[in-house]
Enzyme design. Structure first.
Site, PDB file in Angstrom:
ATOM      1  N   ASN A   1       0.857  -1.182   0.000  1.00 20.76           N
ATOM      2  CA  ASN A   1       0.000   0.000   0.000  1.00 20.76           C
ATOM      3  C   ASN A   1       0.895   1.235   0.000  1.00 20.76           C
ATOM      4  O   ASN A   1       1.483   1.579   1.015  1.00 20.76           O
ATOM      5  CB  ASN A   1      -0.889  -0.040   1.263  1.00 20.76           C
ATOM      6  CG  ASN A   1      -1.775   1.183   1.389  1.00 20.76           C
ATOM      7  OD1 ASN A   1      -1.874   1.984   0.460  1.00 20.76           O
ATOM      8  ND2 ASN A   1      -2.423   1.328   2.532  1.00 20.76           N
TER       9      ASN A   1
ATOM     10  N   LYS B   1       0.048   4.270  -0.435  1.00 22.10           N
ATOM     11  CA  LYS B   1      -0.643   5.458   0.098  1.00 22.10           C
ATOM     12  C   LYS B   1      -0.406   6.685  -0.797  1.00 22.10           C
ATOM     13  O   LYS B   1      -0.236   6.536  -1.992  1.00 22.10           O
ATOM     14  CB  LYS B   1      -0.217   5.717   1.546  1.00 22.10           C
ATOM     15  CG  LYS B   1      -0.349   4.462   2.410  1.00 22.10           C
ATOM     16  CD  LYS B   1      -0.225   4.743   3.868  1.00 22.10           C
ATOM     17  CE  LYS B   1      -0.238   3.432   4.628  1.00 22.10           C
ATOM     18  NZ  LYS B   1      -0.224   3.606   6.055  1.00 22.10           N
TER      19      LYS B   1
ATOM     20  N   HIS C   1      -9.755   0.753   5.459  1.00 14.65           N
ATOM     21  CA  HIS C   1      -8.440   1.038   6.070  1.00 14.65           C
ATOM     22  C   HIS C   1      -8.640   2.010   7.230  1.00 14.65           C
ATOM     23  O   HIS C   1      -9.484   2.919   7.150  1.00 14.65           O
ATOM     24  CB  HIS C   1      -7.487   1.627   5.024  1.00 14.65           C
ATOM     25  CG  HIS C   1      -6.071   1.654   5.505  1.00 14.65           C
ATOM     26  ND1 HIS C   1      -5.612   2.617   6.377  1.00 14.65           N
ATOM     27  CD2 HIS C   1      -5.024   0.818   5.270  1.00 14.65           C
ATOM     28  CE1 HIS C   1      -4.325   2.375   6.655  1.00 14.65           C
ATOM     29  NE2 HIS C   1      -3.950   1.294   5.989  1.00 14.65           N
TER      30      HIS C   1
ATOM     31  N   GLU D   1      -7.068   4.481   8.185  1.00 21.47           N
ATOM     32  CA  GLU D   1      -6.904   5.898   7.845  1.00 21.47           C
ATOM     33  C   GLU D   1      -8.191   6.458   7.226  1.00 21.47           C
ATOM     34  O   GLU D   1      -8.541   7.620   7.442  1.00 21.47           O
ATOM     35  CB  GLU D   1      -5.708   6.075   6.896  1.00 21.47           C
ATOM     36  CG  GLU D   1      -4.392   5.903   7.649  1.00 21.47           C
ATOM     37  CD  GLU D   1      -3.220   5.446   6.805  1.00 21.47           C
ATOM     38  OE1 GLU D   1      -3.302   5.494   5.564  1.00 21.47           O
ATOM     39  OE2 GLU D   1      -2.216   5.005   7.399  1.00 21.47           O
TER      40      GLU D   1
ATOM     41  N   GLU E   1      -5.228  -5.343  10.929  1.00 23.43           N
ATOM     42  CA  GLU E   1      -4.277  -4.241  11.056  1.00 23.43           C
ATOM     43  C   GLU E   1      -4.540  -3.471  12.349  1.00 23.43           C
ATOM     44  O   GLU E   1      -5.349  -2.520  12.352  1.00 23.43           O
ATOM     45  CB  GLU E   1      -4.422  -3.285   9.872  1.00 23.43           C
ATOM     46  CG  GLU E   1      -4.158  -3.916   8.532  1.00 23.43           C
ATOM     47  CD  GLU E   1      -3.524  -2.914   7.577  1.00 23.43           C
ATOM     48  OE1 GLU E   1      -2.410  -3.174   7.130  1.00 23.43           O
ATOM     49  OE2 GLU E   1      -4.139  -1.856   7.327  1.00 23.43           O
TER      50      GLU E   1
ATOM     51  N   GLY F   1       2.387   1.998  10.826  1.00 25.11           N
ATOM     52  CA  GLY F   1       3.317   3.116  10.651  1.00 25.11           C
ATOM     53  C   GLY F   1       4.075   3.516  11.903  1.00 25.11           C
ATOM     54  O   GLY F   1       4.678   4.576  11.953  1.00 25.11           O
TER      55      GLY F   1
ATOM     56  N   SER G   1       3.541  -2.346  10.450  1.00 19.38           N
ATOM     57  CA  SER G   1       4.994  -2.288  10.633  1.00 19.38           C
ATOM     58  C   SER G   1       5.714  -3.587  10.254  1.00 19.38           C
ATOM     59  O   SER G   1       6.688  -3.978  10.893  1.00 19.38           O
ATOM     60  CB  SER G   1       5.344  -1.880  12.070  1.00 19.38           C
ATOM     61  OG  SER G   1       4.875  -0.580  12.319  1.00 19.38           O
TER      62      SER G   1
HETATM   63  C1  PEP Z   1      -0.945   0.108   6.383  1.00 18.65           C
HETATM   64  O1  PEP Z   1      -1.034   1.323   6.306  1.00 18.65           O
HETATM   65  O2  PEP Z   1      -1.869  -0.617   5.987  1.00 18.65           O
HETATM   66  C2  PEP Z   1       0.271  -0.472   6.936  1.00 18.65           C
HETATM   67  C3  PEP Z   1       0.295  -1.732   7.225  1.00 18.65           C
HETATM   68  O3  PEP Z   1       1.310   0.400   7.098  1.00 18.65           O
HETATM   69  P1  PEP Z   1       2.737   0.067   7.769  1.00 18.65           P
HETATM   70  O4  PEP Z   1       3.281  -1.154   7.110  1.00 18.65           O
HETATM   71  O5  PEP Z   1       3.544   1.272   7.497  1.00 18.65           O
HETATM   72  O6  PEP Z   1       2.486  -0.152   9.216  1.00 18.65           O
END
Ligand code: PEP
Length: 242
Positions: free
Chosen positions: A8, A10, A90, A92, A162, A168, A205
């Site tokens: 992803n 973003k 998601h 976000e 997630e 992040g 992460s």
């Molecule tokens: C995400 O935004 O779906 C995600 C998993 O980000 P990160 O790997 O940066 O934690």
């Protein structure tokens, strides 16, 4: 069953950077048996499609309607011949754009109507995590029930667990935490659908240093990767070694 890696990107990469990103992936990714899904900004979907790579293409979000007055949105009907996947729910989008489960349920239906496999993201906040496993279970159950229950015409779907506190932050969930949640998710999925083998991924992460260890989790179908997928060399290494 094939394992799945979803990247992803973003709101990252300008045109030049995306071009060089693709060049690196093309030269660095060797052999892979798994399903690799790239989710770049929507402005690059057409370019990615015309490159005819072996990767699948996903859109980072999709509108809950098929067409109409929705400034800035993209519908499943518009990308159905380009994208095989769409990320929905998601954290976000839930947080910043205030998207709620009913809307996410509609997005899932639009995906299915247009032969796109939804990647449904669910996960708890740190506040809920600190309250303990029963609260986490309640939260995940409601995210699954309110988006999937009675969603007619149940079709292919991928679930991405997630935890919001891991996205992040550089702080991945532990194998035991993920295992515990995988059980909760499969308990609910078996009640909601007769469809067997719904893939469940982990996101939060995941990076070059921890993916090997996370890979040891039985029943985990793969990863959704944000930050670490921005570097095409890291992503290529993860794909090659997965
Ligand atoms: C995400 O935004 O779906 C995600 C998993 O980000 P990160 O790997 O940066 O934690």
């Amino acid at each position: 069953m094939k394992k799945i890696i979803i990247s992803n990107l973003k709101m990252n990469k300008n045109f030049k950077e995306f071009d060089s990103y693709l060049q690196t992936l093309k030269s660095e990714v060797k052999n892979f048996q798994n399903e690799i899904v790239l989710c770049p900004s929507s402005i690059y979907l057409d370019k990615l499609f015309s490159e005819k790579l072996k990767f699948s293409i996903g859109i980072q979000d999709i509108d809950h309607r098929n067409q109409g007055a929705a400034t800035g949105s993209i519908s499943a009907t518009q990308v159905k011949n380009i994208c095989e996947y769409a990320i929905v729910g998601h954290s976000e989008r839930r947080e910043v754009f205030k998207e709620h489960n009913q809307m996410i349920k509609e997005k899932i239906s639009r995906c299915w109507e247009n032969e796109i496999t939804p990647i449904l993201c669910i996960g708890e906040s740190l506040k809920i995590r600190e309250k303990g496993i029963e609260e986490i279970k309640k939260h995940l159950f409601s995210q699954l029930e309110e988006t999937l229950n009675f969603n007619d015409n149940f079709q292919d779907i991928i679930i991405a667990y997630e935890p919001i506190w891991a996205i992040g932050t550089g702080l991945s969930a532990t194998n035991n935490q993920i295992l515990e949640v995988l059980e909760i998710i499969s308990e609910k999925l078996s009640l909601i659908s007769n469809t067997k083998n719904i893939p469940v991924l982990y996101g939060g992460s995941v990076n070059l240093d921890n993916f090997k260890d996370l890979q040891k989790i039985s029943n985990l179908s793969g990863f959704l990767i944000g930050s670490a997928s921005l570097d095409p060399n890291s992503l290529s290494k993860i794909i090659n070694d997965f």
